[in-house]
Structure formats: structure tokens, C-alpha cells
Design a protein around this motif. Structure first.
Motif, PDB file in Angstrom:
ATOM      1  N   LEU A 145      -7.945 -12.761   1.543  1.00  0.00           N
ATOM      2  CA  LEU A 145      -7.637 -11.261   1.550  1.00  0.00           C
ATOM      3  C   LEU A 145      -6.725 -10.927   0.583  1.00  0.00           C
ATOM      4  CD1 LEU A 145      -6.822 -11.134   5.509  1.00  0.00           C
ATOM      5  CD2 LEU A 145      -8.618 -10.256   4.368  1.00  0.00           C
ATOM      6  N   ARG A 146      -5.838 -11.791  -0.133  1.00  0.00           N
ATOM      7  CA  ARG A 146      -5.138 -11.440  -1.118  1.00  0.00           C
ATOM      8  C   ARG A 146      -5.837 -11.205  -2.342  1.00  0.00           C
ATOM      9  NH1 ARG A 146      -1.716 -15.512   1.419  1.00  0.00           N
ATOM     10  NH2 ARG A 146       0.059 -14.274   2.284  1.00  0.00           N
ATOM     11  N   GLU A 147      -6.967 -12.191  -2.427  1.00  0.00           N
ATOM     12  CA  GLU A 147      -7.825 -11.882  -3.718  1.00  0.00           C
ATOM     13  C   GLU A 147      -8.485 -10.467  -3.672  1.00  0.00           C
ATOM     14  OE1 GLU A 147     -10.379 -15.169  -4.153  1.00  0.00           O
ATOM     15  OE2 GLU A 147      -8.686 -16.738  -4.306  1.00  0.00           O
ATOM     16  N   LYS A 148      -9.008 -10.154  -2.458  1.00  0.00           N
ATOM     17  CA  LYS A 148      -9.807  -8.919  -2.346  1.00  0.00           C
ATOM     18  C   LYS A 148      -8.838  -7.822  -2.428  1.00  0.00           C
ATOM     19  CE  LYS A 148     -12.624  -8.316   1.298  1.00  0.00           C
ATOM     20  NZ  LYS A 148     -13.126  -7.917   2.820  1.00  0.00           N
ATOM     21  N   LEU A 149      -7.557  -7.929  -2.361  1.00  0.00           N
ATOM     22  CA  LEU A 149      -6.771  -6.652  -2.423  1.00  0.00           C
ATOM     23  C   LEU A 149      -6.308  -6.552  -3.843  1.00  0.00           C
ATOM     24  CD1 LEU A 149      -4.602  -4.710  -1.310  1.00  0.00           C
ATOM     25  CD2 LEU A 149      -2.953  -6.511  -1.177  1.00  0.00           C
ATOM     26  N   VAL A 150      -6.395  -7.569  -4.501  1.00  0.00           N
ATOM     27  CA  VAL A 150      -6.013  -7.338  -6.259  1.00  0.00           C
ATOM     28  C   VAL A 150      -7.412  -6.758  -6.609  1.00  0.00           C
ATOM     29  CG1 VAL A 150      -6.067  -8.704  -8.095  1.00  0.00           C
ATOM     30  CG2 VAL A 150      -4.714  -9.333  -6.395  1.00  0.00           C
ATOM     31  N   VAL A 151      -8.639  -7.155  -6.096  1.00  0.00           N
ATOM     32  CA  VAL A 151     -10.020  -6.470  -6.641  1.00  0.00           C
ATOM     33  C   VAL A 151      -9.871  -4.891  -6.337  1.00  0.00           C
ATOM     34  CG1 VAL A 151     -12.327  -6.162  -6.411  1.00  0.00           C
ATOM     35  CG2 VAL A 151     -11.313  -8.360  -6.752  1.00  0.00           C
ATOM     36  N   LEU A 152      -9.653  -5.001  -4.953  1.00  0.00           N
ATOM     37  CA  LEU A 152      -9.467  -3.407  -4.385  1.00  0.00           C
ATOM     38  C   LEU A 152      -8.267  -2.579  -5.269  1.00  0.00           C
ATOM     39  CD1 LEU A 152      -9.943  -4.085  -0.808  1.00  0.00           C
ATOM     40  CD2 LEU A 152     -11.745  -2.867  -2.368  1.00  0.00           C
ATOM     41  N   TYR A 153      -7.147  -2.984  -5.586  1.00  0.00           N
ATOM     42  CA  TYR A 153      -6.206  -2.372  -6.157  1.00  0.00           C
ATOM     43  C   TYR A 153      -6.702  -2.004  -7.739  1.00  0.00           C
ATOM     44  CZ  TYR A 153      -1.364  -1.095  -7.164  1.00  0.00           C
ATOM     45  OH  TYR A 153      -0.292  -0.304  -7.546  1.00  0.00           O
ATOM     46  N   LYS A 154      -7.369  -2.886  -8.371  1.00  0.00           N
ATOM     47  CA  LYS A 154      -7.564  -2.579  -9.677  1.00  0.00           C
ATOM     48  C   LYS A 154      -8.752  -1.601  -9.799  1.00  0.00           C
ATOM     49  CE  LYS A 154      -6.532  -7.313 -11.717  1.00  0.00           C
ATOM     50  NZ  LYS A 154      -7.232  -8.353 -12.242  1.00  0.00           N
TER      51      LYS A 154
ATOM     52  N   THR B 110      -6.405  -1.311   4.172  1.00  0.00           N
ATOM     53  CA  THR B 110      -7.093  -1.951   5.241  1.00  0.00           C
ATOM     54  C   THR B 110      -6.603  -3.309   4.998  1.00  0.00           C
ATOM     55  OG1 THR B 110      -8.586  -0.286   5.786  1.00  0.00           O
ATOM     56  CG2 THR B 110      -9.114  -2.355   6.591  1.00  0.00           C
ATOM     57  N   VAL B 111      -7.058  -3.868   3.916  1.00  0.00           N
ATOM     58  CA  VAL B 111      -6.704  -5.289   3.662  1.00  0.00           C
ATOM     59  C   VAL B 111      -5.194  -5.576   3.566  1.00  0.00           C
ATOM     60  CG1 VAL B 111      -7.070  -6.828   1.885  1.00  0.00           C
ATOM     61  CG2 VAL B 111      -9.083  -5.511   2.433  1.00  0.00           C
ATOM     62  N   ALA B 112      -4.397  -4.665   3.039  1.00  0.00           N
ATOM     63  CA  ALA B 112      -3.079  -4.986   3.116  1.00  0.00           C
ATOM     64  C   ALA B 112      -2.395  -4.929   4.494  1.00  0.00           C
ATOM     65  CB  ALA B 112      -2.311  -3.982   2.089  1.00  0.00           C
ATOM     66  N   ARG B 113      -2.948  -4.225   5.139  1.00  0.00           N
ATOM     67  CA  ARG B 113      -2.331  -4.303   6.669  1.00  0.00           C
ATOM     68  C   ARG B 113      -2.902  -5.366   7.457  1.00  0.00           C
ATOM     69  NH1 ARG B 113       0.385  -0.017   8.064  1.00  0.00           N
ATOM     70  NH2 ARG B 113       0.256   1.964   6.762  1.00  0.00           N
ATOM     71  N   GLN B 114      -4.350  -5.862   7.116  1.00  0.00           N
ATOM     72  CA  GLN B 114      -4.635  -7.000   7.822  1.00  0.00           C
ATOM     73  C   GLN B 114      -3.609  -8.410   7.112  1.00  0.00           C
ATOM     74  OE1 GLN B 114      -8.563  -7.056   5.994  1.00  0.00           O
ATOM     75  NE2 GLN B 114      -9.462  -6.880   8.341  1.00  0.00           N
ATOM     76  N   ILE B 115      -3.227  -8.300   6.034  1.00  0.00           N
ATOM     77  CA  ILE B 115      -2.599  -9.476   5.546  1.00  0.00           C
ATOM     78  C   ILE B 115      -0.977  -9.252   6.134  1.00  0.00           C
ATOM     79  CG2 ILE B 115      -1.146 -10.288   3.433  1.00  0.00           C
ATOM     80  CD1 ILE B 115      -3.850  -8.968   1.554  1.00  0.00           C
ATOM     81  N   VAL B 116      -0.388  -8.070   6.243  1.00  0.00           N
ATOM     82  CA  VAL B 116       0.879  -8.159   6.891  1.00  0.00           C
ATOM     83  C   VAL B 116       0.749  -8.330   8.388  1.00  0.00           C
ATOM     84  CG1 VAL B 116       1.920  -6.730   4.836  1.00  0.00           C
ATOM     85  CG2 VAL B 116       0.996  -5.517   7.099  1.00  0.00           C
ATOM     86  N   ALA B 117      -0.361  -8.125   8.951  1.00  0.00           N
ATOM     87  CA  ALA B 117      -0.325  -8.473  10.385  1.00  0.00           C
ATOM     88  C   ALA B 117      -0.460  -9.849  10.638  1.00  0.00           C
ATOM     89  CB  ALA B 117      -1.598  -7.860  10.928  1.00  0.00           C
ATOM     90  N   GLN B 118      -0.428 -10.641   9.799  1.00  0.00           N
ATOM     91  CA  GLN B 118      -0.716 -12.071   9.819  1.00  0.00           C
ATOM     92  C   GLN B 118       0.733 -12.769  10.109  1.00  0.00           C
ATOM     93  OE1 GLN B 118      -3.132 -14.238   7.053  1.00  0.00           O
ATOM     94  NE2 GLN B 118      -4.926 -12.408   7.666  1.00  0.00           N
ATOM     95  N   LYS B 119       0.968 -13.739  11.024  1.00  0.00           N
ATOM     96  CA  LYS B 119       2.237 -14.420  10.951  1.00  0.00           C
ATOM     97  C   LYS B 119       3.115 -14.881   9.768  1.00  0.00           C
ATOM     98  CE  LYS B 119       0.864 -18.862  12.816  1.00  0.00           C
ATOM     99  NZ  LYS B 119       0.587 -19.782  13.511  1.00  0.00           N
ATOM    100  N   ASP B 120       2.263 -15.455   8.709  1.00  0.00           N
ATOM    101  CA  ASP B 120       2.691 -15.833   7.736  1.00  0.00           C
ATOM    102  C   ASP B 120       2.900 -15.200   6.411  1.00  0.00           C
ATOM    103  OD1 ASP B 120      -0.078 -15.835   7.185  1.00  0.00           O
ATOM    104  OD2 ASP B 120      -0.174 -17.846   6.158  1.00  0.00           O
ATOM    105  N   ALA B 121       2.853 -13.504   6.916  1.00  0.00           N
ATOM    106  CA  ALA B 121       2.793 -12.595   5.600  1.00  0.00           C
ATOM    107  C   ALA B 121       4.285 -12.771   4.833  1.00  0.00           C
ATOM    108  CB  ALA B 121       2.631 -11.184   6.333  1.00  0.00           C
ATOM    109  N   SER B 122       4.185 -12.803   3.658  1.00  0.00           N
ATOM    110  CA  SER B 122       5.577 -12.869   2.824  1.00  0.00           C
ATOM    111  C   SER B 122       5.954 -11.438   2.426  1.00  0.00           C
ATOM    112  CB  SER B 122       4.984 -13.583   1.552  1.00  0.00           C
ATOM    113  OG  SER B 122       4.214 -12.581   0.713  1.00  0.00           O
ATOM    114  N   ASN B 123       7.235 -11.462   2.088  1.00  0.00           N
ATOM    115  CA  ASN B 123       7.674 -10.232   1.750  1.00  0.00           C
ATOM    116  C   ASN B 123       6.904  -9.525   0.587  1.00  0.00           C
ATOM    117  OD1 ASN B 123       9.758 -10.379   3.548  1.00  0.00           O
ATOM    118  ND2 ASN B 123      11.307 -11.161   2.099  1.00  0.00           N
ATOM    119  N   LYS B 124       6.257 -10.543  -0.431  1.00  0.00           N
ATOM    120  CA  LYS B 124       5.329  -9.817  -1.426  1.00  0.00           C
ATOM    121  C   LYS B 124       4.295  -9.077  -0.915  1.00  0.00           C
ATOM    122  CE  LYS B 124       2.965 -11.244  -5.373  1.00  0.00           C
ATOM    123  NZ  LYS B 124       2.446 -11.993  -6.377  1.00  0.00           N
ATOM    124  N   ASP B 125       3.812  -9.848   0.282  1.00  0.00           N
ATOM    125  CA  ASP B 125       2.677  -8.961   1.080  1.00  0.00           C
ATOM    126  C   ASP B 125       3.090  -7.352   1.432  1.00  0.00           C
ATOM    127  OD1 ASP B 125       1.059 -11.182   0.757  1.00  0.00           O
ATOM    128  OD2 ASP B 125       1.652 -12.133   2.746  1.00  0.00           O
TER     129      ASP B 125
END
Length: 196
Positions: free
Chosen positions: A32-41, A50-65
Motif C-alpha cells: 500500500l505504501r508503494e502504491k501511495l508513492v506512485v499515486l502521489y507522484k 483512498t490508499v492513505a486512509r487504508q494505511i492509517v486504518a491499520q493497527k501498525d500505521a506509523s506517524n509517517k503514514d
């Protein structure tokens, strides 16, 4: 053997097709993080959100996410949603000076100075060399009508500003915004001249 009724043949055929296909696997956080980089670029902000929200919804989401989600929201022009996510970020363990300063600026940019002030103070308390936080803390006092209280923070910030670009994109751009919006115009103009 008697013939199999047509309906049963159809059901058995569908069962055979679906039982052979494997269920789609959920994407891993790394994917998902790789996909986010592609979509951001690609500047595909709706898909990136949508992808960023999927990432932060996960229990191991970091502050960077969370910072990435905020960045996508800001790029989409969703400043209120970005502010809401910033509030969540500063309440997470490990929130940094820049996280508090981002929230400070988000409030300052809306001229909600009293809401900004505690976040500006926290940003400076966490990192005394954060020139942007020092400038924003000065701005808080300036916009509250306390130019004399703003000056020491501006003075401290100058000790950490290393490039003209930082000055132009930081305090000068901020003062231009304040002047354009009619916020403490005379004090903003004189403070900008002082920085120059």
C-alpha cells in the motif's frame, strides 16, 4: 444413470468455477505504501487519499503514514480534513515538533490564533531550534496584538534560518498572507521589514 436436471448442472458449474479461483489477498502495508508513492507522484489525489486512509486504518500505521495522509489531503485542497487528521497525529505517541507546528500553522492560516498558540508553544518546547515553530510562535503573539512579545521569537528564529529560500517561503510569505487578509497589517509590514 438418470440425467441431471439443468438447474443443478448450472449450480455445479458455477461452484466448480468459483472453487478453483483463489480469493483476492489484501495488500500488505508495504504494498500500500508503494502504491501511495506512485499515486502521489501521478498527482492522483482521490486514489492517493483512498490508499492513505487504508494505511492509517491499520493497527501498525506509523506517524509517517499519518503525515502522508495529511500531505495528500492538503494537495487535494481539503484543509479542514487535514487539520482534523493533524489533531489525531499530535495525540499519537511520538508526535514531533513539526507535527505540532503543522497544526499551529493550520490554525494561524485561518486566523484562529488562540487555538494555534498552545500548539506553537509545544512545537518550540519539543525542539528549540525549529525555526518555523519559533516564527509561528512569534506570529501568534503578533496576531494577538503583542508585537513586542513576537520579536524575541523572530530573533531566535533568525539564528536557525540558513537559506534565503527559507526566509522567502517562511516568514515573508506568512507576512504577505497576513497583509493580504487584513490581519494586523501595520505590524505585519514592519515585522517583514525587520526580517529583511
Amino acid at each position: 444413470m438418470p440425467p441431471v436436471p439443468f438447474r443443478l448442472v448450472g449450480i455445479l458449474t458455477l461452484w466448480a468455477i468459483f472453487s478453483q479461483s483463489e480469493p483476492a489477498l489484501a495488500e500488505t502495508p508495504a504494498e500500500l505504501r508503494e502504491k501511495l508513492v506512485v499515486l502521489y507522484k501521478a498527482k492522483d489525489w482521490p486514489a492517493a487519499e483512498t490508499v492513505a486512509r487504508q494505511i492509517v486504518a491499520q493497527k501498525d500505521a506509523s506517524n509517517k503514514d499519518w503525515r502522508n495522509l495529511i500531505g495528500v489531503l492538503r494537495q487535494s485542497g481539503k484543509n479542514q480534513e487535514a487539520l482534523s487528521e493533524r489533531l489525531k497525529l499530535v495525540n499519537r505517541p511520538g508526535a514531533e515538533s513539526d507535527d505540532f507546528n503543522g497544526l499551529c500553522w493550520a490554525y494561524l492560516a485561518q486566523n484562529q490564533v488562540r487555538l494555534a498558540l498552545p500548539y506553537c508553544e509545544k512545537a518550540v518546547a519539543l525542539k528549540k531550534s525549529n525555526w518555523a515553530a519559533l516564527v509561528n510562535l512569534g506570529h501568534s503573539h503578533l496576531l494577538l496584538g503583542n508585537k513586542a512579545q513576537a520579536q524575541p521569537f523572530y530573533q531566535q528564529a533568525l539564528g536557525f534560518i540558513r537559506k534565503d529560500e527559507e526566509l522567502n517561503n517562511g516568514p515573508f510569505a506568512d507576512f504577505d498572507l497576513f497583509i493580504k487578509n487584513g490581519w494586523m497589517v501595520a505590524d505585519s509590514q514592519s515585522s517583514k521589514q525587520w526580517f529583511a
